[in-house]
Structures are given as C-alpha cells and as structure tokens.
Design a protein around this motif. Structure first.
Motif, short mmCIF file in Angstrom:
data_model
loop_
_atom_site.label_atom_id
_atom_site.label_comp_id
_atom_site.label_asym_id
_atom_site.label_seq_id
_atom_site.Cartn_x
_atom_site.Cartn_y
_atom_site.Cartn_z
N TRP A 177 70.88 -19.07 16.23
CA TRP A 177 69.74 -19.58 15.44
C TRP A 177 68.72 -18.47 15.23
CZ3 TRP A 177 64.51 -20.03 16.51
CH2 TRP A 177 63.75 -20.74 15.55
N CYS A 244 63.92 -28.20 12.39
CA CYS A 244 64.04 -26.79 12.77
C CYS A 244 62.62 -26.23 12.95
CB CYS A 244 64.77 -26.03 11.67
SG CYS A 244 64.65 -24.24 11.81
N CYS A 247 61.93 -23.79 9.75
CA CYS A 247 61.87 -24.20 8.34
C CYS A 247 61.67 -25.71 8.15
CB CYS A 247 63.13 -23.75 7.60
SG CYS A 247 64.56 -24.78 7.99
N CYS A 264 70.78 -24.86 12.30
CA CYS A 264 69.96 -25.28 11.16
C CYS A 264 70.73 -24.98 9.88
CB CYS A 264 68.61 -24.54 11.16
SG CYS A 264 67.72 -24.80 9.61
N CYS A 267 68.51 -22.27 7.70
CA CYS A 267 68.35 -20.93 8.28
C CYS A 267 69.70 -20.26 8.55
CB CYS A 267 67.60 -20.98 9.61
SG CYS A 267 65.90 -21.54 9.48
ZN LIG Z 1 65.72 -23.72 9.79
#
Ligand SMILES: [Zn+2]
Length: 270
Positions: A177, A244, A247, A264, A267
C-alpha cells in the motif's frame, strides 16, 4: 534476560523442544544468556557455552517472562496475561534470578531447539534467507533475488523468505500500500525504483510497528511492560470496508498468494 543463567528446563511437550534430555542437560542447563537476536522470523538466544537457543513462534507461539516483572510477546492469546504454566505452555526455562521464561504455543507448530552457535548460520534454511529489510545495504541482494521471480506476483515474492527475510502477511500488505503497488502485479512489471521503495517501505512498516507496540492485540505487553494496541500502525490490513487513509476510496480484500490481501483499488491499480 541477558546475563541470567538457565538453571533448569522443564519440557511439557517434547515436540516443541525436540532435544534429547542429555543434550538439554549438557548444552542448555547451567549456561548463561549472552545475547538475544533475530534473523528473519527466528529468535536466537546465545549461551556462554557456545550453544544457542533458536526459536520460531509460527502461528500461535509466544514467549512470556514471569518474575519481578511480567512481560512477553508473540501471538495474542490470554496466556500472555495468565498464570503460567497453563494448557498452552510447552517449555519453561527457570532462570537464576527466580524468573521463568515460558514458551507457549496453542497449536504446537512452533519450536525451540539448541545447537552450536557456529552452526546457526549454516543451517540450510537460514543460509538460504534473503536480506533483512532493516539492513539498508541489503537492497542489492534483494533486487538480485526478486528479479529471478519476474512472473510471480509481487506479494508472493515478498512473502518468500528466500527473497527478503521476515516479511509476513501484515507487513506485505502495508508495504505494498505504501508503495502503491497492486499485490497481484507480476514482479517484472515493477521498476527498479519501485522495488527500492518497496524494500524501504517494508523497513518503515517494521519500525513503525515496533514503535507502536507490535502487531498483536490488547493482551500484548512488550519488554518494558507497555501495553500495545492492536494493529494501530495498519493502514490497510484488516481495514476492508473502511476508507483508504490516503485517497478515501474503500479498501478491498481479496486473495493473493493464498493469503487474505488488503489493498486500495485506486492507489494500487492493477
Ligand atoms: Zn487509496
């Protein structure tokens, strides 16, 4: 515990400490602990008679000390706080200050053994381990190893202990991530710059986790007796359905490399 002498070893489950009783007497009992270290997911306790105790917690193991202070770490079960030994206790080490070190392991996949310190690095599965993320000099070795697995998904690759050591499911999801890499993307699609970011991110997540008290839960107590809180460092792991933190998109859960995987979808585009 470094500096303490092991006066006696009590084995409750031979499978968890597969050593001949004679070997326990000659190698372990009476020896003093000179260092505590780690390689990948192995805990190594060096003794002053040139032997070392080697332990792997596997799925449910924990190390708990009972003495002037109570503390411990490992997988979260109530045994971290319980009166010990209990049903999960497999081995107890009695130390010369009256304290005891317990190895608890509900499911018995974990183990402790003893062997000459000089042989530790020669054990085939240790000799094969990839570099440690916490060693920045390990990146070149990591890159060489991971690039041999071009078609493997990036998540499976970083869970492979022969590519990089010590990364488990939580750290894998968190570092992917952080690096904005989709877990199922093949290694070959990642640039050298992304691989560098990923190696650094794995170290950052480990450091953050240590700072915040580890990845175990409410029962966790660290070496200083502080209570940790459950996965406070996690941005995606077990946060599916939540936004997330970067975002706001809803985090999803899927299966990659046979493991529950959190990411996510914005992302970390495929
Ligand atoms: Zn995200």
């Amino acid at each position: 515990m470094v500096g303490r002498r092991i006066e006696a070893v009590e084995v409750f489950e031979a499978k968890s400490f597969p050593l001949e009783p004679g070997a326990i007497v000659t190698w372990v009992e009476g020896a003093r602990l000179t260092a505590a270290r780690r390689r990948a997911k192995l805990l190594i306790l060096d003794l002053d008679d040139d032997y070392s105790l080697l332990g792997h917690l596997k799925m449910t193991g924990q190390m708990v000390v009972r003495g002037a202070e109570d503390w411990g770490g490992g997988h979260p079960t109530d045994s971290l706080l319980a009166h010990l030994p209990d049903r999960s206790t497999r081995v107890a080490f009695h130390l010369d200050d009256g304290s005891r070190l317990f190895f608890n392991d509900q499911r018995k996949f974990g183990w402790i053994t003893a062997l000459p310190t000089a042989d530790v690095e020669q054990l085939p599965f240790i000799a094969k381990l990839g570099p440690e993320p916490l060693d920045p000099a390990g990146f070149a070795d990591f890159r060489r190893r991971i690039e041999r697995h071009g078609r493997t998904s990036i998540k499976a690759a970083i869970l492979n202990q022969e590519i990089v050591a010590g990364v488990g499911n939580i750290y894998a999801d968190e570092s992917l991530w952080a690096t904005r890499l989709h877990p199922a993307r093949p290694v070959a699609e990642g640039s050298a710059r992304k691989l560098r970011e990923l190696f650094t991110a794995a170290a950052d997540v480990m450091n953050l986790s240590i700072e915040l008290g580890g990845s175990t839960d409410r029962n966790y107590i660290d070496a200083e007796g502080r209570k940790g809180s459950y996965l406070t460092f996690a941005r995606v792991f077990r946060r599916d359905g939540l936004p997330c933190p970067r975002c706001g998109q809803i985090i999803r859960k899927c299966r990659v490399a046979g493991r529950g995987t959190h990411y996510c979808p914005v992302c970390q585009r495929r």
